[in-house]
Design a protein around this motif. Structure first.
Motif, PDB file in Angstrom:
ATOM      1  N   VAL A 106      29.074  43.797 -37.266  1.00 55.73           N
ATOM      2  CA  VAL A 106      29.494  42.489 -37.730  1.00 55.73           C
ATOM      3  C   VAL A 106      29.726  41.491 -36.601  1.00 55.73           C
ATOM      4  CG1 VAL A 106      31.959  43.090 -37.798  1.00 55.73           C
ATOM      5  CG2 VAL A 106      31.057  41.322 -39.346  1.00 55.73           C
ATOM      6  N   ASP A 107      30.108  41.963 -35.404  1.00 54.21           N
ATOM      7  CA  ASP A 107      30.354  41.042 -34.289  1.00 54.21           C
ATOM      8  C   ASP A 107      29.165  40.897 -33.356  1.00 54.21           C
ATOM      9  OD1 ASP A 107      32.921  40.337 -35.062  1.00 54.21           O
ATOM     10  OD2 ASP A 107      33.849  42.003 -33.975  1.00 54.21           O
ATOM     11  N   ASP A 108      28.058  41.544 -33.682  1.00 51.48           N
ATOM     12  CA  ASP A 108      26.869  41.422 -32.835  1.00 51.48           C
ATOM     13  C   ASP A 108      26.276  40.025 -32.917  1.00 51.48           C
ATOM     14  OD1 ASP A 108      26.926  43.998 -31.883  1.00 51.48           O
ATOM     15  OD2 ASP A 108      25.533  44.791 -33.374  1.00 51.48           O
ATOM     16  N   GLU A 109      25.726  39.594 -31.805  1.00 52.22           N
ATOM     17  CA  GLU A 109      24.943  38.365 -31.752  1.00 52.22           C
ATOM     18  C   GLU A 109      23.496  38.769 -31.525  1.00 52.22           C
ATOM     19  OE1 GLU A 109      24.545  34.365 -28.923  1.00 52.22           O
ATOM     20  OE2 GLU A 109      26.295  35.673 -28.778  1.00 52.22           O
ATOM     21  N   VAL A 110      22.574  38.094 -32.208  1.00 50.22           N
ATOM     22  CA  VAL A 110      21.172  38.459 -32.069  1.00 50.22           C
ATOM     23  C   VAL A 110      20.338  37.268 -31.629  1.00 50.22           C
ATOM     24  CG1 VAL A 110      21.304  40.308 -33.786  1.00 50.22           C
ATOM     25  CG2 VAL A 110      20.623  38.012 -34.505  1.00 50.22           C
ATOM     26  N   THR A 111      19.273  37.582 -30.902  1.00 45.47           N
ATOM     27  CA  THR A 111      18.244  36.613 -30.567  1.00 45.47           C
ATOM     28  C   THR A 111      17.054  36.865 -31.481  1.00 45.47           C
ATOM     29  OG1 THR A 111      18.909  36.442 -28.255  1.00 45.47           O
ATOM     30  CG2 THR A 111      16.665  35.798 -28.785  1.00 45.47           C
ATOM     31  N   LEU A 142      13.762  48.225 -40.031  1.00 42.36           N
ATOM     32  CA  LEU A 142      15.086  48.171 -39.416  1.00 42.36           C
ATOM     33  C   LEU A 142      15.311  49.423 -38.579  1.00 42.36           C
ATOM     34  CD1 LEU A 142      16.976  46.967 -42.629  1.00 42.36           C
ATOM     35  CD2 LEU A 142      15.908  45.568 -40.843  1.00 42.36           C
ATOM     36  N   PRO A 143      14.925  49.380 -37.296  1.00 44.00           N
ATOM     37  CA  PRO A 143      14.973  50.585 -36.461  1.00 44.00           C
ATOM     38  C   PRO A 143      16.340  50.922 -35.884  1.00 44.00           C
ATOM     39  CG  PRO A 143      14.047  48.762 -35.217  1.00 44.00           C
ATOM     40  CD  PRO A 143      14.256  48.253 -36.615  1.00 44.00           C
ATOM     41  N   ALA A 144      17.307  50.012 -35.984  1.00 47.56           N
ATOM     42  CA  ALA A 144      18.624  50.268 -35.392  1.00 47.56           C
ATOM     43  C   ALA A 144      19.695  49.564 -36.208  1.00 47.56           C
ATOM     44  CB  ALA A 144      18.662  49.799 -33.933  1.00 47.56           C
ATOM     45  N   THR A 173      19.605  42.500 -30.405  1.00 48.26           N
ATOM     46  CA  THR A 173      20.994  42.232 -30.067  1.00 48.26           C
ATOM     47  C   THR A 173      21.083  41.709 -28.633  1.00 48.26           C
ATOM     48  OG1 THR A 173      21.292  44.550 -29.413  1.00 48.26           O
ATOM     49  CG2 THR A 173      21.932  43.931 -31.663  1.00 48.26           C
ATOM     50  N   CYS A 174      22.151  40.974 -28.361  1.00 47.79           N
ATOM     51  CA  CYS A 174      22.348  40.374 -27.044  1.00 47.79           C
ATOM     52  C   CYS A 174      23.296  41.230 -26.206  1.00 47.79           C
ATOM     53  CB  CYS A 174      22.925  38.968 -27.190  1.00 47.79           C
ATOM     54  SG  CYS A 174      21.896  37.829 -28.136  1.00 47.79           S
ATOM     55  N   GLY A 175      23.298  40.972 -24.908  1.00 47.31           N
ATOM     56  CA  GLY A 175      24.242  41.620 -24.021  1.00 47.31           C
ATOM     57  C   GLY A 175      23.832  43.012 -23.597  1.00 47.31           C
ATOM     58  N   GLU A 176      24.811  43.733 -23.046  1.00 51.61           N
ATOM     59  CA  GLU A 176      24.558  45.079 -22.535  1.00 51.61           C
ATOM     60  C   GLU A 176      24.147  46.012 -23.674  1.00 51.61           C
ATOM     61  OE1 GLU A 176      26.909  48.540 -19.948  1.00 51.61           O
ATOM     62  OE2 GLU A 176      27.841  46.588 -20.360  1.00 51.61           O
ATOM     63  N   GLY A 177      23.145  46.815 -23.401  1.00 53.14           N
ATOM     64  CA  GLY A 177      22.656  47.737 -24.423  1.00 53.14           C
ATOM     65  C   GLY A 177      21.866  47.059 -25.518  1.00 53.14           C
ATOM     66  N   ALA A 178      21.221  45.938 -25.189  1.00 50.45           N
ATOM     67  CA  ALA A 178      20.444  45.196 -26.185  1.00 50.45           C
ATOM     68  C   ALA A 178      19.396  46.095 -26.826  1.00 50.45           C
ATOM     69  CB  ALA A 178      19.772  43.994 -25.536  1.00 50.45           C
TER      70      ALA A 178
END
Length: 301
Positions: free
Chosen positions: A85-90, A79-81, A107-112
């Motif tokens: 709770v509101d994050d969406e992941v691919t 688990l590097p990062a 994680t999705c979006g800006e700063g993935a």
């Protein structure tokens, strides 16, 4: 959870399935809005289940049409990062062997960011509770028919600290057998119980030092079957202090059978603390010598 079609580049890289729109559960945001390691491991499991569902062979169909239970035998994650709770992941899932899958969560979006690298071993096991088991499994899944035992044993003796619990129906799947995710929850709980026993409880460190638990590596493997109403003795020990900022611990789970015990699961964890206030906020806390000794020796204070 939905699945996206594979791109040509993904097919060439051997990516077998890409599952998107995974989100952590609200119940897993126990400290501020950060997600704990247990939920990371559950997301990895969901991603692998998505690989089967994408092929129309989810756990429900496997059970009712083929009489097979889809069981996770071993799950190992880095688990590097952090994950919120509101994050969406691919989730990118690759089948790398007959029973082995690798999982990458981002994680999705800006700063993935990449938040998990993991490997899961699964098996299809004939289940006594299934009414049908006459259909033949598709060829790509026949290699998964195996005994419900992890392939590579986690070395280590049982720890001195122990905690007994009874396997209830909500710890099981397929009407009888304790499932892998229960042992993940047991790892989380036995660490919490151990820390409280040695005088380093989570609420104490949070209140006095502003430290919160951080897990960067965890593994849980199943080596036998515990069943509903079995008493499971779970032990924990700290093996080493790593770099002055984390401790390496191990769990064992044995079914108690009279005067004897039988190993059913084991796990390892690399556990540290993040600082939540002051000049060092966001950094890993340094473990002072007294804290390290309490962790190593298990001295109640």
């Amino acid at each position: 959870m939905t699945a996206e079609p594979l791109t040509r580049d993904e097919e060439e890289r051997g990516v077998v399935s890409v599952v998107t729109h995974l989100r952590p559960r609200y119940e897993s945001a126990n400290i501020r809005t950060w997600i704990g390691f247990k939920q990371f491991m559950q997301l990895a499991q969901e991603a692998v289940l998505g690989w089967f569902r994408e092929r129309g062979l989810g756990p429900q169909r496997l059970f009712h049409e083929y009489g097979a239970g889809l069981r996770v035998l071993d799950s190992s994650v880095l688990l590097p990062a952090t994950l919120e709770v509101d994050d969406e992941v691919t989730a990118e899932v690759t089948r790398t062997g007959g029973t082995t899958f690798t999982v990458r969560l981002r994680t999705c979006g800006e700063g993935a960011a990449r938040v998990l690298r993991g490997r899961l071993t699964v098996a299809l096991v004939p289940e006594a509770a299934a009414e049908r088991r006459d259909a033949e499994l598709p060829g790509e899944l026949r290699a998964l028919l195996t005994s419900p035992v992890a392939a590579e044993e986690i070395a280590g003796r049982p720890g001195q600290f122990s905690w007994d619990w009874t396997a209830r129906y909500f710890h099981c799947h397929y009407s009888d057998v304790v499932q892998h995710s229960t042992y993940v929850a047991a790892l989380e709980e036995v660490v919490d119980r151990y820390l409280a026993e040695v005088g380093l409880s989570v609420p104490r460190l949070l209140a006095e030092r502003g430290w919160i638990p951080v897990v960067s590596r965890a593994r849980v493997a199943v080596y036998g079957e515990a069943r509903m109403d079995d008493v499971v003795r779970t032990t924990f020990a700290v093996d080493d202090i790593v770099g002055g900022r984390a401790f390496d611990g191990r769990m064992t789970c044995h079914v108690v059978e009279g005067d004897r015990t039988r190993l059913v699961a084991a796990g390892t964890i690399l556990h540290g603390y993040a600082v939540t206030r002051g000049e060092s906020v966001g950094q890993l806390a340094e473990l002072d010598e007294e804290t390290a000794e309490m962790l190593r020796r298990g001295e109640a204070r």
